[in-house]
Design a protein around this motif. Structure first.
Motif, short mmCIF file in Angstrom:
data_model
loop_
_atom_site.label_atom_id
_atom_site.label_comp_id
_atom_site.label_asym_id
_atom_site.label_seq_id
_atom_site.Cartn_x
_atom_site.Cartn_y
_atom_site.Cartn_z
N TYR A 1 0.90 -1.26 -0.05
CA TYR A 1 -0.13 -0.03 0.02
C TYR A 1 0.77 1.25 0.00
CZ TYR A 1 -3.24 3.54 1.80
OH TYR A 1 -3.85 4.81 1.82
N GLN A 2 1.88 1.25 0.97
CA GLN A 2 2.81 2.41 0.87
C GLN A 2 4.01 2.50 0.04
OE1 GLN A 2 2.84 1.82 5.04
NE2 GLN A 2 1.68 3.48 5.75
N SER A 3 4.00 1.58 -1.07
CA SER A 3 5.30 1.47 -1.81
C SER A 3 5.07 2.33 -3.15
CB SER A 3 5.33 0.03 -2.25
OG SER A 3 5.82 -0.76 -1.08
N THR A 4 3.80 2.84 -3.53
CA THR A 4 3.76 3.53 -4.62
C THR A 4 4.49 4.94 -4.81
OG1 THR A 4 1.46 4.52 -3.71
CG2 THR A 4 1.40 2.47 -5.37
N PRO A 5 4.77 5.42 -3.61
CA PRO A 5 5.38 6.79 -3.92
C PRO A 5 6.85 6.50 -4.25
CG PRO A 5 4.03 6.94 -1.99
CD PRO A 5 4.01 5.46 -2.48
N VAL A 6 7.61 5.36 -3.95
CA VAL A 6 8.85 5.12 -4.20
C VAL A 6 8.84 4.20 -5.72
CG1 VAL A 6 9.88 5.39 -2.13
CG2 VAL A 6 9.05 3.22 -2.71
N MET A 7 7.93 3.09 -5.80
CA MET A 7 7.76 2.70 -6.96
C MET A 7 7.84 3.35 -8.01
SD MET A 7 7.78 -0.98 -6.44
CE MET A 7 6.70 -1.85 -7.53
N TYR A 8 6.74 4.22 -8.21
CA TYR A 8 6.69 5.46 -9.33
C TYR A 8 6.99 6.61 -9.14
CZ TYR A 8 4.06 0.77 -10.25
OH TYR A 8 3.51 -0.36 -10.51
N SER A 9 7.62 6.88 -8.04
CA SER A 9 7.97 8.39 -7.63
C SER A 9 6.73 9.10 -7.32
CB SER A 9 8.77 9.03 -8.74
OG SER A 9 7.87 9.54 -9.87
N ILE A 10 7.04 10.41 -6.51
CA ILE A 10 6.24 11.25 -6.04
C ILE A 10 5.33 11.66 -7.38
CG2 ILE A 10 5.86 13.45 -5.13
CD1 ILE A 10 6.14 11.39 -3.00
N PHE A 11 6.06 12.05 -8.38
CA PHE A 11 5.50 12.54 -9.54
C PHE A 11 4.47 11.30 -9.99
CE2 PHE A 11 9.41 14.50 -9.07
CZ PHE A 11 9.06 15.89 -9.09
N GLY A 12 4.70 10.04 -10.09
CA GLY A 12 3.79 9.05 -10.49
C GLY A 12 2.37 9.15 -9.73
N ASN A 13 2.72 9.16 -8.52
CA ASN A 13 1.56 9.44 -7.28
C ASN A 13 0.65 10.78 -7.85
OD1 ASN A 13 2.00 7.55 -5.21
ND2 ASN A 13 1.17 9.01 -4.00
N LEU A 14 1.43 11.64 -8.32
CA LEU A 14 0.59 12.85 -8.69
C LEU A 14 -0.15 12.54 -10.01
CD1 LEU A 14 3.02 15.91 -7.69
CD2 LEU A 14 0.91 15.04 -6.23
N LEU A 15 0.45 11.99 -10.74
CA LEU A 15 -0.10 11.63 -12.09
C LEU A 15 -1.37 10.82 -11.93
CD1 LEU A 15 -0.12 11.37 -15.22
CD2 LEU A 15 1.46 9.38 -15.20
N PHE A 16 -1.54 9.65 -10.71
CA PHE A 16 -2.43 8.96 -10.87
C PHE A 16 -3.61 9.81 -10.06
CE2 PHE A 16 -4.83 6.53 -7.58
CZ PHE A 16 -5.28 5.45 -8.21
#
Length: 608
Positions: free
Chosen positions: A197-212
């Motif tokens: 659950y908490q891995s997405t900010p490093v898996m896809y970067s903070i910018f990937g998080n914002l894209l989602f």
């Protein structure tokens, strides 16, 4: 000839990319910054993302993109500015995660003004190792200054060769996520996995998080998703009816205690009562108490706690409902009581109305009267906070209620009171510290205990007043924590012997109900969202149109488990009912859709 034919790997790499020294320095700085963030994030979650390719691809991709302006324009100040901004962004996300256990949602960047009233908590979220980020940036600045002559004499990086290097992570990303829908679905798989659950900010970067977040914001509700919501709501268990010989209370008082956790309630710390007033309330024969209420607040923290308790809805998957969807229709305890008894609904809070858009959302939920920050004398405002202390708040609430113009005795009413002093970092002046702290107690735990004692004293004042009213026997009082309080400090407490002795590993808040028609002690885990259905049950409001997405704690069919904000199932049982676990996880998605698409609005249902 033999010597000249030997080409080192480094020379071969530079020949391929034609990178100058400045490009190498800035690219290295960006990559080190991203990897430092990844390591710090994973240190308190899981290092599993370091075993997966997306972490490295996203870090390299963002590194090359952020270095591109230097390659194109050869302006050092642009890269230095980008490094500084990136430092602020990543440190802010780490600080946010230490309280909210997640990266900053896209919409929360526009709500930064809320932080003005919570600066002590903000500073308390900093850690010494956050200095790694400015250290990397300062080192990069020193190096480009140190080699400024060389940079001015060097041939600039070949743009075409650089774009070739950039195209590699871009192509990998396109192959992995050929469509936005594929990216969203993959992202959701991690979001719905308790361990990832908490891995997405490093898996896809903070910018990937914002894209989602951006992609989700433009999603439309499909007929299949709408049907799924309808079917889920249709199968809700409903609220049990009180037996015919029980007369439900007429009035309701709900007190939200900032950051109050169950482990501190009824605690005897080294021979000292931490909450003597609450302890006495727990001994009353008409009290219902459940210490196993799982905190389910997310990005909205306190305002999410109110959503859970007063509307029976789970928080948004990302963001804060009160700022994103303040004008949606929210069924509520307020509206249920007004429909049943014509009650007057009153909010009393020492906070400002604009904090988390509290004033707007309270009126939308059915509050008739709001008494907030400007209506109180600023007393006992500790640690420089511009908020009234809990004891002064309760004392002044009593003064206002005694006048009778807000709540006349005998008239039906719902009164909601929100405290503040329990906000981290839990610091009180020495004169207010009533508990003798044993050496070896973690400082944050010691401060938390002192604050819990102070809030307990405040609660004693308001309860003492309510007991003097003629309508006391007809008034049910609910005391609960709005969310867990220790956040990332919990690990610090549990690392010590005394911390492990007293502090709960789980994020439980108390549910204390005075003058409960069904008194007793809860022995199984429930969620904060279940408090709503429990209140409807005990207040005799079983026929209200919205039963809540949870289940009454006093209903025999309650599964004895709850879903955490991190999608983990928490229970005291040895075995987990997998069907129920799936339903609890589904409830989070259902509630998210209900809020985002305003599916409980009478207008929406009338249109159908």
């Amino acid at each position: 000839m033999q010597h000249s034919s030997k080409i080192s790997f480094g020379r071969l790499w530079r020949r391929f990319t034609s990178w100058d020294t400045g490009t190498l320095i800035f690219a290295s700085a960006f990559l080190l910054t991203f990897m430092a963030f990844n390591a710090m994030w994973c240190a308190w979650t899981t290092f599993t993302p370091f075993s997966h390719l997306p972490l490295y691809v996203s870090s390299i991709l963002m590194t090359l993109l952020l270095t591109l302006p230097y390659v194109l324009f050869h302006k050092r100040w642009i890269e230095i500015l980008l490094l500084v901004l990136l430092d602020f962004m990543l440190v802010a996300n780490l600080m946010y995660a230490r309280t909210y256990f997640n990266a900053i949602p896209l919409t929360s960047y526009t709500n930064a003004g809320n932080l003005a009233d919570f600066m002590p908590s903000v500073w308390a979220s900093l850690r010494w190792f956050d200095l790694m980020f400015p250290l990397i940036t300062c080192t990069a600045i020193y190096l480009v200054c140190r080699f400024s002559k060389r940079l001015s004499m060097q041939k600039p990086t070949d743009v075409k060769a650089y774009l070739v290097a950039l195209s590699i992570p871009v192509l990998i990303t396109i192959i992995a996520f050929p469509t936005p829908g594929h990216f969203k679905n993959t992202f959701r798989v991690y979001r719905n996995n308790a361990y990832a659950y908490q891995s997405t900010p490093v898996m896809y970067s903070i910018f990937g998080n914002l894209l989602f977040d951006t992609l989700v914001a433009y999603e439309h509700l499909t007929p299949a998703q709408e049907q799924e919501v309808e079917q889920f709501v249709k199968n809700l268990p409903g609220v049990p009816h009180l037996s015919g010989n029980i007369t439900p209370p007429l009035n309701l008082v709900v007190i939200f205690c900032e950051s109050l956790e169950s482990w501190a309630v009824g605690l005897n710390y080294e021979g000292q009562q931490v909450t003597p007033n609450l302890d006495a309330m727990l001994m009353d024969s008409t009290t219902y108490y459940n210490p196993y209420v799982l905190s389910q607040a997310k990005d909205g923290r306190s305002i999410d706690g109110q959503l859970l308790t007063l509307t029976g809805l789970l928080p948004l998957a990302q963001g804060t409902y009160a700022t994103q969807y303040p004008d949606n229709y929210y069924p509520s305890i307020h509206k249920a009581l007004h429909e049943a008894h014509g009650s007057r609904n009153i909010l009393m809070t020492g906070d400002k109305e604009y904090a988390w858009n509290q004033g707007h959302i309270a009126r939308n939920m059915g509050m008739d009267t709001i008494i907030s920050f400007p209506d109180f004398r600023l007393e006992e405002s500790f640690t420089g906070r511009s908020h009234i202390g809990d004891r002064a708040l309760m004392r002044q609430c009593v003064e206002k209620l005694r006048k009778g113009d807000i709540w006349r005795e005998g008239a039906p009413a719902f009164v909601q009171i929100v405290t503040y002093s329990g906000h981290g970092p839990f610091r009180l002046p020495e004169s207010e510290k009533k508990i003798k702290i044993k050496p070896g107690t973690p400082q944050i735990m010691a401060d938390y205990l002192q604050t819990a004692r102070y809030t307990d004293e405040a609660l004693g004042l308001i309860i003492a007043y309510l007991r003097t009213r003629d309508d006391w026997k007809n008034t049910m009082v609910v005391i609960t924590g709005d969310h867990e309080g220790l956040a990332a400090w919990r690990e610090e407490c549990l690392a010590s012997e005394l911390g492990r002795k007293y502090v709960s590993k789980e994020q439980y808040v108390p549910l204390i109900i005075l003058n409960s028609p069904l008194p007793g002690r809860g022995t199984k885990v429930i969620g904060q969202v279940d408090i709503y259905s429990t209140i409807l049950h005990l207040m005799g409001l079983s026929n209200y149109s919205w039963p809540g997405i949870g289940c009454s704690a006093l209903d025999t069919i309650h599964p004895g488990m709850a879903i955490s904000p991190q999608s983990e199932i928490v229970t005291l049982q040895n075995n987990v009912n997998e069907n129920m676990a799936r339903r609890l996880r589904q409830a989070s998605d259902i509630s998210d859709r209900i809020i985002r698409y305003n599916l409980l609005s009478p207008k929406v249902n009338d249109h159908k």
